[in-house]
Design an enzyme around this catalytic site. Structure first.
Site, PDB file in Angstrom:
ATOM      1  CD1 TRP A 104      -2.475   0.184   3.021  1.00  0.00           C
ATOM      2  CD2 TRP A 104      -2.577   0.803   0.877  1.00  0.00           C
ATOM      3  NE1 TRP A 104      -3.035   1.437   2.978  1.00  0.00           N
ATOM      4  CE2 TRP A 104      -3.110   1.841   1.674  1.00  0.00           C
ATOM      5  CE3 TRP A 104      -2.554   0.964  -0.513  1.00  0.00           C
ATOM      6  CZ2 TRP A 104      -3.607   3.015   1.126  1.00  0.00           C
ATOM      7  CZ3 TRP A 104      -3.060   2.137  -1.058  1.00  0.00           C
ATOM      8  CH2 TRP A 104      -3.570   3.152  -0.244  1.00  0.00           C
ATOM      9  CG  ASP A 173       3.823  -1.526   1.774  1.00  0.00           C
ATOM     10  OD1 ASP A 173       4.496  -0.584   2.231  1.00  0.00           O
ATOM     11  OD2 ASP A 173       2.703  -1.363   1.239  1.00  0.00           O
ATOM     12  CE  LYS A 197       0.975   5.305   4.180  1.00  0.00           C
ATOM     13  NZ  LYS A 197      -0.219   6.137   4.370  1.00  0.00           N
TER      14      LYS A 197
END
Length: 362
Positions: A104, A173, A197
């Site tokens: 990511w 993030d 999540k």
């Protein structure tokens, strides 16, 4: 009816707290006495105003945020933020520092380059297949911001302590570990998290942004890609995904009122992770893939002696009511995502199953 529910270890969309699902079920056809479903009410109604405002206020209380921070709800997931952050907050002629800790982070770095903006890689763990959080960081003195991924779902690593950026705004993030522990929010200019999540279903990204970051936003951006569009319109410039935001609100309510806040949540999460990692450390059959000082308390990645055993393990686990244990397709192996909603009972049951599987196949 809950008797057919499995232990859910999916990485995202992931498990939601059962009390949240039950509250949704109870009010789905008639939300707050409106005579309508939450999926039917207008986003301009008082009913939804109450939902989105309560979600923002609970976020501020749980994270101990001061009035400098705005809570935004933006579609496009965390991946949209990979481009929105440099578009909004990286001025022409400046550069930003990024720490690369896996998939990511790599995607976020790519988006900066696609925009033709300057990026400095201040640290990376690519040399060891992203199995650790780098400590030797070389920040630029004049960086516009520093970007990190707080928890790496695929590689199973997590920042135990956030880096000291010497006053440079930190962008993070936090899709896979937001609301899992308390932390000092003062150094952060932006915190963002795809909901699916740890705080809700898919469809929204929570963006926590500091006022001084909003002052950087240029005028010559499309409306839907400007943070000020969302801050000025309470995230309702266009129709937001009302149901997703409602579920996030309920998850935050559960965290605050049922769990008892982030200190208590961290205590539970530590116990969960310790159960699994203790098994790895005492076994020659299961091998954790992350270095010990970088282990994630949200995504526990591991391998068995060979791939055939891994396939058998994943199937046998599913047959016994443990779902989502297959590793990410890019790395293989196994992974147990043990987010907030996955209870200690689920981890205890999984450890018992893993011990039995080792005994029968080791």
């Amino acid at each position: 009816m809950t008797q057919n529910r499995i232990y859910n270890f999916n990485a995202g969309p992931a498990a939601l707290p059962l009390p949240v699902l039950e509250e949704i079920q109870e009010s789905f056809l008639n939300f707050a006495g409106s005579g309508m479903s939450i999926t039917e009410i207008s986003h301009r109604s008082k009913w939804f105003d109450d939902v989105i405002n309560d979600a923002a206020e609970r976020t501020k209380r749980l994270l101990n945020l001061d009035n400098r921070f705005k809570i935004l709800f933006i579609q496009g997931g965390a991946s949209m933020q990979f481009c929105m952050i440099p578009m909004n907050l990286l001025p022409e002629g400046r550069s930003a520092d990024y720490v690369n800790t896996g998939t990511w982070s790599t995607k976020a770095i790519k988006e900066v380059k696609v925009l033709g903006k300057n990026v400095n890689i201040a640290g990376s763990s690519e040399d060891k297949n992203f199995s650790y959080i780098p400590k030797d960081l070389q920040f630029s003195r004049d960086a516009a911001y520093v970007h990190i991924t707080s928890n790496n779902t695929i590689k199973g690593t997590q920042w135990a302590q956030f880096p000291d950026t010497q006053g440079i705004p930190l962008m993070a993030d936090m899709s896979s570990d937001i609301m899992s522990r308390p932390f000092d929010t003062a150094p952060f200019g932006v915190i963002y998290a795809g909901a699916q999540k740890n705080i809700g279903p898919s469809g929204i990204c929570m963006v926590i942004i500091r006022d001084d970051m909003l002052e950087r936003v240029p005028e010559n951006l499309p409306a839907m890609l400007k943070y000020t569009t969302y801050s000025e319109k309470n995230s309702m410039y266009n129709t937001p995904p009302c149901f997703t935001i409602y579920t996030v609100q309920l998850v935050l309510k559960w965290l605050e009122e049922t769990v008892g806040g982030l200190d208590k949540m961290e205590e539970i999460n530590n116990k969960k992770a310790e159960l699994l990692y203790s098994l790895f450390d005492s076994s020659s059959f299961y091998r954790g893939t992350a270095e010990k000082d970088s282990r994630s308390k949200m995504n526990v990645t591991f391998r068995l002696p060979d791939e055939e055993l891994e396939k058998a393990f994943i199937q046998k686990a599913l047959d016994n009511g443990f779902g989502g244990l297959k590793g990410h397709r890019s790395v293989g192996g196994c992974r147990a995502s043990i987010y907030n909603a996955t209870g200690l009972d689920a981890i205890e049951a999984l450890v018992d199953f893993m011990k039995t599987f080792e005994k029968n196949n080791g």
